[in-house]
Scaffold this motif. Sequence first.
Motif, PDB file in Angstrom:
ATOM      1  N   HIS A 149       2.539   9.899  -6.573  1.00  0.00           N
ATOM      2  CA  HIS A 149       2.538   8.865  -7.321  1.00  0.00           C
ATOM      3  C   HIS A 149       1.921   9.015  -8.573  1.00  0.00           C
ATOM      4  O   HIS A 149       1.618   8.233  -9.686  1.00  0.00           O
ATOM      5  CB  HIS A 149       1.854   7.596  -6.737  1.00  0.00           C
ATOM      6  N   GLY A 150       1.353  10.369  -8.999  1.00  0.00           N
ATOM      7  CA  GLY A 150       0.667  10.674 -10.074  1.00  0.00           C
ATOM      8  C   GLY A 150       1.388  10.382 -11.376  1.00  0.00           C
ATOM      9  O   GLY A 150       0.905  10.225 -12.439  1.00  0.00           O
ATOM     10  N   ASP A 151       2.602  10.713 -11.259  1.00  0.00           N
ATOM     11  CA  ASP A 151       3.552  10.541 -12.655  1.00  0.00           C
ATOM     12  C   ASP A 151       4.275   9.426 -12.823  1.00  0.00           C
ATOM     13  O   ASP A 151       5.304   9.182 -13.554  1.00  0.00           O
ATOM     14  CB  ASP A 151       4.550  11.949 -12.540  1.00  0.00           C
ATOM     15  N   ARG A 152       3.883   8.346 -12.236  1.00  0.00           N
ATOM     16  CA  ARG A 152       4.412   6.913 -12.504  1.00  0.00           C
ATOM     17  C   ARG A 152       3.374   5.727 -12.298  1.00  0.00           C
ATOM     18  O   ARG A 152       2.217   5.965 -11.861  1.00  0.00           O
ATOM     19  CB  ARG A 152       5.464   6.805 -11.555  1.00  0.00           C
ATOM     20  N   PRO A 155       2.560   0.442  -8.019  1.00  0.00           N
ATOM     21  CA  PRO A 155       2.696  -1.129  -7.752  1.00  0.00           C
ATOM     22  C   PRO A 155       1.035  -1.560  -7.344  1.00  0.00           C
ATOM     23  O   PRO A 155       0.469  -0.610  -6.851  1.00  0.00           O
ATOM     24  CB  PRO A 155       3.412  -1.081  -6.663  1.00  0.00           C
ATOM     25  N   PRO A 156       0.671  -2.694  -7.867  1.00  0.00           N
ATOM     26  CA  PRO A 156      -0.598  -2.896  -7.294  1.00  0.00           C
ATOM     27  C   PRO A 156      -1.158  -2.802  -6.221  1.00  0.00           C
ATOM     28  O   PRO A 156      -2.254  -2.431  -5.750  1.00  0.00           O
ATOM     29  CB  PRO A 156      -0.648  -4.500  -8.149  1.00  0.00           C
ATOM     30  N   ASN A 157      -0.113  -3.416  -5.258  1.00  0.00           N
ATOM     31  CA  ASN A 157      -0.580  -3.535  -3.763  1.00  0.00           C
ATOM     32  C   ASN A 157      -0.653  -1.979  -3.304  1.00  0.00           C
ATOM     33  O   ASN A 157      -1.396  -1.551  -2.392  1.00  0.00           O
ATOM     34  CB  ASN A 157       0.529  -4.088  -2.908  1.00  0.00           C
ATOM     35  N   LEU A 158       0.051  -0.896  -3.798  1.00  0.00           N
ATOM     36  CA  LEU A 158      -0.202   0.469  -3.384  1.00  0.00           C
ATOM     37  C   LEU A 158      -1.406   0.879  -3.864  1.00  0.00           C
ATOM     38  O   LEU A 158      -2.226   1.701  -3.354  1.00  0.00           O
ATOM     39  CB  LEU A 158       1.268   1.396  -4.025  1.00  0.00           C
ATOM     40  N   LYS A 159      -1.966   0.587  -5.183  1.00  0.00           N
ATOM     41  CA  LYS A 159      -2.905   0.997  -5.784  1.00  0.00           C
ATOM     42  C   LYS A 159      -4.217   0.534  -5.057  1.00  0.00           C
ATOM     43  O   LYS A 159      -5.252   1.014  -4.758  1.00  0.00           O
ATOM     44  CB  LYS A 159      -3.086   0.690  -7.312  1.00  0.00           C
ATOM     45  N   ASP A 160      -4.007  -0.606  -4.629  1.00  0.00           N
ATOM     46  CA  ASP A 160      -5.296  -1.464  -3.903  1.00  0.00           C
ATOM     47  C   ASP A 160      -5.429  -0.531  -2.426  1.00  0.00           C
ATOM     48  O   ASP A 160      -6.404  -0.433  -2.092  1.00  0.00           O
ATOM     49  CB  ASP A 160      -4.785  -2.789  -3.599  1.00  0.00           C
ATOM     50  N   SER A 161      -4.203  -0.490  -1.822  1.00  0.00           N
ATOM     51  CA  SER A 161      -4.444   0.110  -0.425  1.00  0.00           C
ATOM     52  C   SER A 161      -4.724   1.545  -0.704  1.00  0.00           C
ATOM     53  O   SER A 161      -5.929   2.098   0.166  1.00  0.00           O
ATOM     54  CB  SER A 161      -2.963   0.473   0.114  1.00  0.00           C
TER      55      SER A 161
END
Length: 296
Positions: A149-152, A155-161
């Motif tokens: 996920h470092g090159d994109r 989504p907020p929910n993924l980042k929060d998890s």
Amino acid sequence: MNVSQYKVGSKRFIAFIGLNDIPILPLANAFLYDVFLNTSYSTKLRVAYELKTVLNYFDAEEIDLELRVSSGLYISPNELSQFYGHMRLKKDSFSQKNLFSVPNNSESKYIRNAISASSFNKNKVSTETTTGRIRTLRKYLVYIHEHYHGDRQAPPNLKDSYNKVISKLKLRESYTQGTNNVSSVELVETVIPDEIYDSFKKIVLPSSKDNPFKKCKLRNYLILSILRQTGIRRSEVCKLKISDCQFYGDYNKIKIYSSPDDPTDTRLNKPDKKCGRAHFAGISVTLMKEIHFYIH
């Protein structure tokens, strides 16, 4: 899965291998040399064994970390809790099921608790070992998260998890580090009683009838005497060369320095000085003469 050590020329490398010694887990292998590129070989090896323990645990629980991270599911609080409990134990005891019958009386609860506590303490590892395993999992999750996920823009929910899992792991690292109760030893105290220490010095003499060594009595006496007089590490003794002994001047100094991947050392498990500046360790003139005699 095993941890393999191999040499290419004078350089040593580490890899995760499976059946028929075939390398597996490309991300795990890349993790060792991306995140720990500038660390010592011994540090890479320690991290590799910690990661092996972590990955074997999740494999046994049928949890694919790479798949979880790539899909954004990560690890649930319940799974993390179970992980914490297992990482406090020896890896051989992960799959043990301690079954016992509970006596049919009013004290059965206390007996059951005592048996459970005794079993746990028997299989418990040190706080440093537990912390190392948790820290290695956190760094590995950060690494594979960046890979997927470092090159994109996540989504907020993924980042929060992701942030919640990393925060919980960091908190557990701090907790395990802070609960290590180590009592300091006063300088006037001795770890080895004087009579046992004096006995040790006599027994290791090559001429002693109580010497436990069948072969190489003189060599082993010199090794133990260097350890006793200098206080240097075993690895530092094992890497000593003739040129490190100063057979001149005061005739009482040995040079201690770091030499990772020494091309003149053909051993796979090469000993080395752990860290710090090069320095001299002092020994008695008598011991230096005995080393000189042994060499010749």
